[in-house]
Motif scaffolding. Structure first.
Motif, short mmCIF file in Angstrom:
data_model
loop_
_atom_site.label_atom_id
_atom_site.label_comp_id
_atom_site.label_asym_id
_atom_site.label_seq_id
_atom_site.Cartn_x
_atom_site.Cartn_y
_atom_site.Cartn_z
N LEU A 1 33.62 53.54 76.34
CA LEU A 1 33.03 52.32 75.58
C LEU A 1 31.72 51.83 75.36
CD1 LEU A 1 35.53 50.53 74.40
CD2 LEU A 1 36.05 49.51 75.92
N PRO A 2 31.19 51.00 76.37
CA PRO A 2 29.59 51.38 75.59
C PRO A 2 28.97 52.16 74.64
CG PRO A 2 30.26 50.97 77.69
CD PRO A 2 30.87 51.78 78.05
N MET B 1 23.79 48.22 83.50
CA MET B 1 24.25 47.38 84.37
C MET B 1 25.62 47.77 85.02
SD MET B 1 23.46 44.05 82.22
CE MET B 1 22.71 42.97 83.76
N ILE C 1 20.21 50.06 78.11
CA ILE C 1 20.26 48.84 79.66
C ILE C 1 21.60 49.38 80.19
CG2 ILE C 1 20.09 47.14 81.21
CD1 ILE C 1 18.53 45.80 79.31
N LEU D 1 30.42 53.87 72.89
CA LEU D 1 31.64 53.99 72.05
C LEU D 1 30.82 52.58 70.70
CD1 LEU D 1 34.95 55.26 72.68
CD2 LEU D 1 33.78 56.35 71.33
N MET D 2 30.74 51.98 71.46
CA MET D 2 30.39 50.81 70.91
C MET D 2 28.95 50.59 70.44
SD MET D 2 31.42 47.52 74.66
CE MET D 2 30.17 46.11 72.93
N ALA E 1 21.16 41.84 72.62
CA ALA E 1 22.57 42.46 73.33
C ALA E 1 21.90 44.34 72.22
CB ALA E 1 23.37 42.02 72.31
N PRO F 1 35.57 50.97 69.47
CA PRO F 1 36.06 50.60 70.58
C PRO F 1 36.79 49.31 70.94
CG PRO F 1 33.77 50.56 70.03
CD PRO F 1 35.05 51.73 68.78
N ALA G 1 27.28 42.21 77.64
CA ALA G 1 26.31 42.10 77.54
C ALA G 1 25.70 42.87 75.90
CB ALA G 1 25.97 42.59 78.87
N PHE G 2 26.63 43.45 76.11
CA PHE G 2 26.19 44.14 74.92
C PHE G 2 26.50 44.52 73.02
CE2 PHE G 2 27.57 46.97 78.15
CZ PHE G 2 26.52 47.66 78.64
N ARG G 3 27.19 43.57 73.23
CA ARG G 3 28.35 42.75 71.87
C ARG G 3 28.67 41.10 72.50
NH1 ARG G 3 29.35 46.86 68.02
NH2 ARG G 3 30.33 45.29 66.58
N ARG H 1 20.02 45.99 74.95
CA ARG H 1 20.48 46.31 75.97
C ARG H 1 21.53 47.69 76.27
NH1 ARG H 1 21.67 40.75 76.27
NH2 ARG H 1 23.39 40.43 75.30
N LEU H 2 22.91 46.88 74.55
CA LEU H 2 23.50 48.25 74.32
C LEU H 2 22.70 50.07 74.42
CD1 LEU H 2 26.25 49.22 73.63
CD2 LEU H 2 25.95 48.58 70.87
N GLY I 1 36.98 56.53 67.79
CA GLY I 1 35.79 56.06 68.80
C GLY I 1 35.48 54.97 68.48
#
Lengths: 234, 758
Positions: free
Chosen positions: A108-109, A89, A87, A111-112, A80, B421, B672-674, A83-84, B419
């Protein structure tokens, strides 16, 4: 041809479910700056291939290397994280969070991944502007048209500066003109952002924009043609 | 292509493999539609819907059965009370009497006892129900609860002959004694015509003797309690359950509608999805109820024991009730979802919960009316308080949803600035669907309010009871009043049994004419009189009390000033012989008791042995007993509210979890990311646990305010701050548990999520 360290590379992928062979010794190499369209009939394994490339599905056998890193050897949490950071998507319906604004969806991604807020929002605004949807930044996601939604989804895929973009039927829910616009936008990304692009699509007109077009048949990839009309030998 | 996990896809893809193709005729199609619904319900998210339905069915059937069982228990109790109720002979026809029957009151602790003096006057007469024979002279049969009530009660009324069977008791907790007095001439002093009986089985409610069971209210009042405190919360749970995870179901129905499925087929699909879950709840409730019926359960709070035989009498109602719940809930599930969707597409769209501002005003208005009622008191004040409190409690959750919307926006803005999420997602969800919080607060805050008000109401009765207990425990137990028939003839035996130095007698003051207010004379040895105060001298001849005592002890003040321990004001005191003659109702004893409960028991034992129908009393006891009886009845509120609180908690938790998990599906691409649980638990914590804690604190404040207003209304009572804090902690913990569970489930879904574009 030996695998290059950048881009996405799948070697000898096998995937079977309920006794049915979906992928059978499948191999694919896509370098950064290159685009590949994967076509084939429904149920042939296109989406499974994309899931394997993204590390969402673990193949029974074989390896997937993203930007030089073997994701099949990683634990789900690490996959994951890859991906973050690596990648982007894009999905058929955009898959935005309806409660968030388009700007927040795009940000969001990043910031994640821990990117600074101000920098992320500035980049998200810039991407939405580049993709021609700056006007929807503050609106409600539920009111976006299909084309707008997909553009926002593409912006979200690009926010993390990915080395690989995987798109699953990105124009499947769009009408002709909107589909063309989104397809043009996507296939311009390898050149403009230096990333590898893999697009799964049913639409021959969309697939024709790719550098290479491959069809999944009997669990393997078969070249259809290159954009210049020659048969792909890779 | 990955395997479909979404219920929509399951349904859409099912026909290829399902028996649809082979279905023949109407019955076949019916079975197929039911099967499709059942299979669709097993898809993702179906578990929560099934759990909600099962829980709703369980509590609904339990509530209905409690109501039905209450009716049956009441009827059985009435039947037994009628069977044991004596049938008096006709006026003047004492010769036809087969037995004598005379009831007198007694007490054990804070509960009343019915002492029935009986004697067979015609051999061969059947004994009262519950006795296998008439008691011998000097013998007593006691109810099992009376035997267990306190040590020494077995021998209080005479020699112990055995226990009274269930046929002779209204309920398990009843305190009754059948006593055949030892004195041969006992019934010669019993002049009541109703004491001559010709048998048992009198349906006349007027003649029912004082029963000491703990719920003397009509079954209609119990029905009202069950309706308000259990059935309404269950209805709320049912409404939540039938609409839980509704988005998925609505999409599926929209798809079926788009495919041209008629209403009948869509209804059958819905029924197929729900019936097994509802049946599971119904069967579980039946099993629990049946198991309970095999025992004689003791209810919490009240300690009331329900006999297995009474519960078993209600079992024939169970299948009908179970079928009703099953059919009604399946029907409700269908009706709640069957309407043709307004949306034409199957693509998920944003849902908005619009919370109007008027509940805010209504909430404040309710509080204002309750405050006015609390200040105004009187009848209209009480009505105003109740109406205001109800309005405030109903409007509070809606106000909470408005608060949640504001809170959500602030949270998202703050998260955006930082920041974060987690806070962005949690805040936007909270702002978009504040109903999640409204449901949780409806369940838990209203529950807190009900518990607080119930506590104040309960303590309004137990408060005075505690004060009365304090009063007679302070000094009253040291002095016991004993009254009986024909004291001049029986006093010697009683006094000798206890010791003359412990007994004072009061008798009508001689020489008082019928026109004058009656007074009494207090007589006894010097040792006894000294317990009342410091004396100038031991009065050998009658003297006014103020001439005898220079200073009174608290006990003396109680006897000589307060006057509630003697039947008339004390005119004189002396160590002389007690006078005889005058009004027999004015005679009595005051017995000094320095041995507490054991001494009291000895006094009663001597009284039952030597006196005719003795009645004992302690200072403040009558008030205390009345208050304790009322307090015991209000504890029934808590018993019934227990079901309601369980229903409210389940409604809140399941409803909130349903909405959260429905929202969590939209997180698919982000998963997909977390995939770590911490990320999703964080969202659930900010979205559920923290706002719930804030709303819980506000709700506890409102509950405390309403409780304070109720106390101010004038009937006293008290509320416990620790109990409110415990309630708040429970609310917060419930939110935390729901958040943790939701976070875990969302994380699991995230790991399993796959793109489904193809």
């Amino acid at each position: 041809m030996p695998p290059t360290p950048s881009g996405v590379h799948a070697r000898d992928l096998h995937y079977t479910i309920a006794g049915r062979v979906i992928l059978n010794s499948l191999t694919l190499h896509v370098d950064r700056g290159e685009s590949v369209a994967v076509t084939g009939p429904s149920g042939c394994g296109k989406s499974t291939l994309l899931s394997c490339l993204a590390g969402l599905t673990s193949p029974d056998r074989g390896t997937v290397t993203i930007d030089g890193q073997d994701v099949t050897a990683l634990a789900p949490g690490r996959r994951a994280a890859v991906r973050l950071s690596t990648i982007g998507m894009v999905y058929q319906f955009g898959e935005l969070l309806p409660e968030l604004s388009p700007l927040e969806n795009v940000a969001l991604p990043a910031l994640m991944a821990g990117a600074p807020a101000s920098e992320t929002y500035a980049r998200a605004e810039s991407l939405l502007d580049d993709l021609g949807v700056a006007s929807v930044i503050g609106t409600d996601c539920g009111s976006l048209s299909g084309g707008e939604r997909q553009r926002v989804a593409v912006a979200r895929a690009l926010i993390g500066k990915p080395r690989v973009i995987l798109a699953d039927e990105p124009t499947g829910a769009l009408d002709g003109e909107t589909s063309d616009n989104v397809a043009d936008l996507l296939f311009a990304l390898p050149a403009s952002h230096g990333c590898a692009l893999v697009v799964v699509t049913h639409n021959p007109a969309v697939a024709a924009r790719a550098d290479r077009v491959l069809a999944v048949r009997d669990g393997r990839l078969h070249p259809v043609h290159e954009s210049n009309g020659a048969v792909n030998q890779r | 292509m990955t395997l479909p996990t979404d219920t929509t896809t399951v349904t859409a893809s099912s026909p290829a493999r399902s028996p649809l193709r082979t279905a023949r005729g109407r019955g076949g199609r019916l079975r197929v539609a039911l099967a499709v619904g059942h299979r669709a319900g097993k898809g993702s998210g179906g578990g929560l819907h099934r759990a909600s339905l099962a829980c709703a069915a369980f509590l609904a059937l339990l509530t209905l059965w409690v109501s039905a069982a209450a009716h049956t228990v009441h009827a059985e109790r009435d039947h037994r009370m009628t069977a044991r109720n004596p049938v008096s002979v006709a006026q003047g026809d004492t010769g036809s009497a087969v037995a004598r029957w005379w009831e007198r009151p007694d007490t054990v602790g804070d509960r009343s006892v019915s002492v029935i003096f009986v004697r067979e006057t015609r051999p061969g007469t059947p004994p009262p129900p519950g006795l296998d024979r008439w008691p011998e002279r000097g013998e007593a049969f006691l109810s099992p609860s009376l035997v267990a009530a306190a040590p020494g009660t077995e021998r209080r009324y005479g020699s112990f002959g055995g226990t009274i069977g269930q046929d002779g008791l209204a309920d398990a907790s009843e305190l009754v004694a059948y006593v055949n007095p030892v004195q041969p001439g006992f019934f010669g002093q019993v002049l009541e015509p109703t004491s001559y009986v010709r048998g048992f089985g009198n349906p006349n409610q007027q003649l029912f003797f004082v029963s000491s069971h703990q719920f003397d209210r009509g079954v209609a009042e119990l029905d009202l309690l069950i309706l308000l405190m259990a059935a309404l919360p269950c209805a709320a749970l049912i409404l939540v359950a039938v609409r839980s995870r509704a988005d998925t179901r609505d999409r599926r129905l929209a798809l079926l509608d788009a495919l041209g499925a008629p209403t009948r087929v869509r209804a059958l699909v819905l029924a197929g999805e729900s019936w097994k879950a509802i049946a599971t709840g119904v069967v579980t409730a039946c099993a629990v109820v049946s198991a309970l019926s095999l025992t004689s359960p003791t209810l919490p709070f009240t300690g009331y024991q329900v006999w297995s035989r009474d519960l078993r009498a209600a079992l024939p109602d169970l299948p009908v009730l179970a079928l009703e719940v099953l059919v009604c809930l399946v029907l409700l599930t269908v009706l709640a979802a069957i309407r043709r969707p307004r949306r034409t597409g199957t693509r998920p769209t944003r849902q908005r919960d619009r919370t109007p501002r008027w509940p805010h005003a209504l909430f404040l208005l309710g509080l204002a009316v309750a405050a006015w009622g609390s200040e105004h008191r009187q009848v209209e004040g009480r009505f105003g308080f109740v109406a205001g409190a109800v309005v405030a409690l109903i409007a509070l959750p809606y106000s909470a949803s408005h608060l949640a919307r504001v809170l959500g926006r602030r949270l998202a803005e703050r998260g955006g600035a930082k920041g974060d999420p987690v806070r962005i997602v949690a805040g936007r969800w909270l702002a978009a669907r504040p109903a999640t919080l409204a449901r949780l607060s409806a369940a838990l805050v209203v529950g807190l309010g009900l518990v607080t008000i119930g506590q104040v109401l309960t303590t309004q009765f137990t408060g005075p009871a505690a004060e009365a207990r304090d009063r007679y425990q302070a000094y009253g137990a040291a002095l016991v009043q004993v009254r009986s028939r024909d004291i001049p003839a029986t006093a010697a035996g009683f006094t000798t049994a206890l010791g003359p130095e412990k007994v004072l007698r009061y008798s009508p003051e001689p020489g008082i004419s019928a026109d004058e207010e009656p007074t009494v004379r207090l007589t006894g040895p010097c040792e006894s009189l000294r317990a009342l105060g410091q004396m100038t001298s031991c009065p050998a001849t009658p003297k006014p009390a103020q001439d005898v005592f220079t200073q009174l002890t608290p006990m003396g003040a109680n006897v000589l000033r307060d006057g509630d321990l003697v039947s008339a004001p004390i005119a004189s005191v002396c160590t002389c012989q007690a006078p005889s003659g005058g009004d027999k109702a004015l005679y009595g004893f005051l017995v000094l008791n320095s041995d507490g409960d054991s001494g009291l028991n000895r006094i009663k034992q001597a009284a039952y042995q030597h006196l005719i129908g003795p009645m004992t009393a302690l200072p403040g006891q009558s008030w205390y007993l009345g208050s304790a009886a009322q307090a015991a009845q209000t504890r029934w509120l808590l018993d019934i509210a227990l079901i309601g609180l369980a229903a409210l908690a389940a409604a809140g938790a399941l409803g909130a979890a349903g909405i959260f998990l429905e929202q969590a599906r939209a997180l698919g691409p982000l998963s997909a990311f977390r995939t770590d649980r911490r990320f999703y638990s964080g969202i659930a914590a900010w979205n559920l646990a923290i706002p719930l804690g804030i709303v819980g604190a506000a709700g506890a404040l409102v509950a405390a305010l309403l409780g304070g207003l109720l106390i101010n209304l004038g009937k006293g009572g008290w509320m416990s701050l620790p109990l409110l804090l415990v309630g708040l902690v429970v609310v917060t913990l419930a939110g935390a548990v729901v958040a943790l569970a939701c976070g875990a489930v969302a994380a699991r879904h995230a790991i399993a999520w796959r793109p489904q574009g193809d």
